[in-house]
Design an enzyme around this catalytic site. Structure first.
Site, PDB file in Angstrom:
ATOM      1  N   LYS A   1       0.970  -1.230   0.066  1.00 29.98           N
ATOM      2  CA  LYS A   1      -0.070  -0.032  -0.031  1.00 29.98           C
ATOM      3  C   LYS A   1       1.058   1.173   0.123  1.00 29.98           C
ATOM      4  CE  LYS A   1      -3.825   1.977   2.923  1.00 29.98           C
ATOM      5  NZ  LYS A   1      -4.600   1.879   3.892  1.00 29.98           N
TER       6      LYS A   1
ATOM      7  N   SER B   1      -9.688   1.562   3.109  1.00 32.67           N
ATOM      8  CA  SER B   1      -8.824   2.356   2.141  1.00 32.67           C
ATOM      9  C   SER B   1      -7.827   1.577   1.365  1.00 32.67           C
ATOM     10  CB  SER B   1      -8.020   3.621   3.015  1.00 32.67           C
ATOM     11  OG  SER B   1      -7.221   2.937   3.912  1.00 32.67           O
TER      12      SER B   1
ATOM     13  N   SER C   1      -9.454  -0.701   7.363  1.00 30.06           N
ATOM     14  CA  SER C   1      -9.023  -0.400   5.829  1.00 30.06           C
ATOM     15  C   SER C   1      -8.282  -1.456   5.349  1.00 30.06           C
ATOM     16  CB  SER C   1      -8.405   0.560   5.877  1.00 30.06           C
ATOM     17  OG  SER C   1      -8.886   1.625   5.888  1.00 30.06           O
TER      18      SER C   1
HETATM   19  N1  GLN Z   1     -12.930   4.008   6.945  1.00 33.31           N
HETATM   20  C1  GLN Z   1     -12.434   4.171   7.886  1.00 33.31           C
HETATM   21  C2  GLN Z   1     -11.994   5.869   7.735  1.00 33.31           C
HETATM   22  O1  GLN Z   1     -12.367   6.606   6.732  1.00 33.31           O
HETATM   23  C3  GLN Z   1     -11.279   3.570   8.359  1.00 33.31           C
HETATM   24  C4  GLN Z   1      -9.853   3.798   7.615  1.00 33.31           C
HETATM   25  C5  GLN Z   1      -8.722   3.024   7.797  1.00 33.31           C
HETATM   26  O2  GLN Z   1      -8.762   2.107   8.529  1.00 33.31           O
HETATM   27  N2  GLN Z   1      -7.532   3.425   7.458  1.00 33.31           N
HETATM   28  O3  GLN Z   1     -11.350   6.686   8.582  1.00 33.31           O
END
Ligand code: GLN
Length: 491
Positions: A83, A158, A182
């Site tokens: 990532k 994400s 994410s």
């Molecule tokens: N969807 C969550 C957010 O928008 C978690 C994102 C993540 O785990 N990086 O913050």
């Protein structure tokens, strides 16, 4: 030999490791195969921000050479993608943001360093929501990632780039980070396995910080066995991350076969309340029955404060991000706006141009909840509720060994559908965020389909119970073949 051999791109890391050690193919052949698949298919997915083809081939050659001399590490010659939140020496590390559009890291993250030392070959860096803020991989400055199961839909986020790449067989494995879901959420929406370890299990050094008390590095693969292989290498204390925990690292692969006979599985009453798509609920219940047939017992448990996890997270995470992202000032890293009148104007313009709308929304919310007049009402209150949520899990784990349930409330959704409605987007993580607030390990494993779109089963364990959730996921995968299904266009 070719012809009889299962196509290289369809094999798991464990299978590829065997093939390499038997000399059935070389790392160069494997890496070339995957690079050409990336070239052919990534146009339809936008899963990659950078493809490091030359470097990958050079590492593959070096690995083949070392192997011929009998010097191969545990992951020698095996492919991985990172990532784009993990710093990679000499390679672009953008975090999906314009503000880091040209940032080339001078060092490797600990995760990258450890996987590379074990011989893994980086194919490239994957697309993601900007600064990992999102649940759809649409907030990336480099455009949205598409779900290989239906390219008008989101792969989740994400870590959507890694998930889409693994699901489309462009790589058997990728890294991700999970602050509120994410890793697990995109895994569920792409029919892959996503493992988020215990907070502190894997070093955060060299991972661009979003919310430091929640962020944790993990992996996206197609099998729990592969996740175990990678975690055995990635996990462990790192003196450069003061929150990494000095706790022994077991061999996660040999723990995969421990018996599930005595296992007590908690089924959370609140998970099956309104909000969960009925067909997803049915797939998850089928999966629970499979585990029950292996001798595990299903026990109802309560997480009474589950519905407070999303609002709590959306105070804590923005608060931490507003502080972490203050380092992007147009001076020290990345993008700098031209023509600033003075220093304040330079900050304003660089940050104004460099950050996207969701990141700005979080920085503003975070700054607000930390401000003198509101700190007690919001931030302090959220910290207290966070303790209650952790306590709920502790109480549940007095009765059960793992908690099992849905990873997401629905299957994947069309791109653009939730972008104008942040609250609906935030609710995607209702089942995943609790584990981050409590620092617990969780895994999502494919458990079926609704209208040809994948559904994930989530298993959450007590701190450092990665072995248990991996064993549970692995044995479930031995009894089911959901994870072997591949979207038609990417077979
Ligand atoms: N969807 C969550 C957010 O928008 C978690 C994102 C993540 O785990 N990086 O913050």
């Amino acid at each position: 030999m070719a012809g009889q051999q299962q196509a290289l791109h369809t094999q798991s890391l464990a299978e590829l490791a065997k093939g390499l050690s038997k000399g059935e193919f070389s790392s160069r052949e494997l890496i070339e195969t995957l690079l050409s698949r990336i070239e052919e298919h990534d146009r339809s997915l936008n899963a990659f921000i950078s493809v490091t083809a030359d470097q990958a081939l050079a590492v593959a050659d070096a690995s083949d050479k070392a192997r011929s001399k009998g010097e191969a590490g545990t992951l020698a010659g095996l492919p991985i993608v990172y990532k784009d939140i993990f710093c990679t020496k000499g390679v672009l590390t953008t975090c999906g943001s314009r503000i880091l559009e040209n940032f080339v890291s001078p060092y490797d993250a600990t995760v990258v360093e450890r996987l590379s030392s074990a011989g893994a070959v980086m194919l490239g860096k994957t697309n993601m929501d900007e600064f990992a803020m999102g649940s759809s991989s649409e907030t990336s400055y480099f455009g949205p990632v598409r779900n290989p199961w239906d390219t008008v839909r989101s792969p989740g986020g994400s870590s959507g780039g890694s998930a889409a790449a693994v699901a489309a067989r462009l790589t058997p494995a990728g890294t991700g980070t999970d602050t509120g879901g994410s890793i697990r959420q995109p895994a569920a929406l792409t029919n892959t396995v996503g493992l988020k370890p215990t907070y502190g299990r894997v070093s955060r050094y060299g991972m661009v910080a979003f919310a430091s008390s929640l962020d944790q590095a993990g992996v996206i693969t197609r099998t729990a066995e592969d996740a175990a292989m990678l975690l055995s290498v990635m996990a462990g204390f790192d003196e450069r991350d003061s929150t990494s925990v000095d706790h022994p690292v077991p061999d996660y692969v040999s723990g995969l076969t421990v018996s599930l006979k005595e296992l007590k599985i908690g089924v959370v009453r609140q998970h099956f309340d309104a909000g969960l798509n009925e067909q997803c609920a049915a797939r998850v219940k089928d999966a629970l029955n499979v585990l029950e047939q292996q001798g595990a017992s299903l026990i109802e448990v309560d997480l009474p404060n589950l519905d407070l996890s999303v609002p709590t997270y959306y105070v804590v995470a923005p608060a931490e991000c507003s502080s972490n992202l203050s380092r992007f000032d147009g001076v020290r890293f990345g993008y700098r706006a031209d023509g600033a009148k003075d220093l304040l104007d330079l900050y304003r313009r660089s940050r104004g141009d460099g950050f996207g709308a969701e990141v700005k929304r979080r920085i503003m919310t975070g700054t607000y909840v930390l401000s003198a007049g509101y700190y007690d009402a919001y931030y302090l209150k959220a910290q207290k509720v966070r303790q209650l949520i952790s306590q709920d899990f502790k109480n549940a784990f007095e009765k059960v060994d793992v908690i099992a349930g849905p990873t997401t409330p629905t299957p994947t959704f069309p791109l653009g559908e939730k972008t104008d409605d942040p609250i609906t987007m935030y609710l995607n993580d209702i089942y995943t965020i609790g584990a981050n607030l409590a620092g617990l390990p969780g895994i999502s494993v494919p458990c079926g389909f609704v209208d040809d779109l994948p559904v994930g089963l989530q298993l959450v364990g007590p701190h450092f119970a990665e072995e248990t959730i991996l064993a549970c996921a692995h044995q479930y995968q031995q009894l089911t073949d959901w994870h072997q299904r591949c979207p038609e266009a990417y077979q």
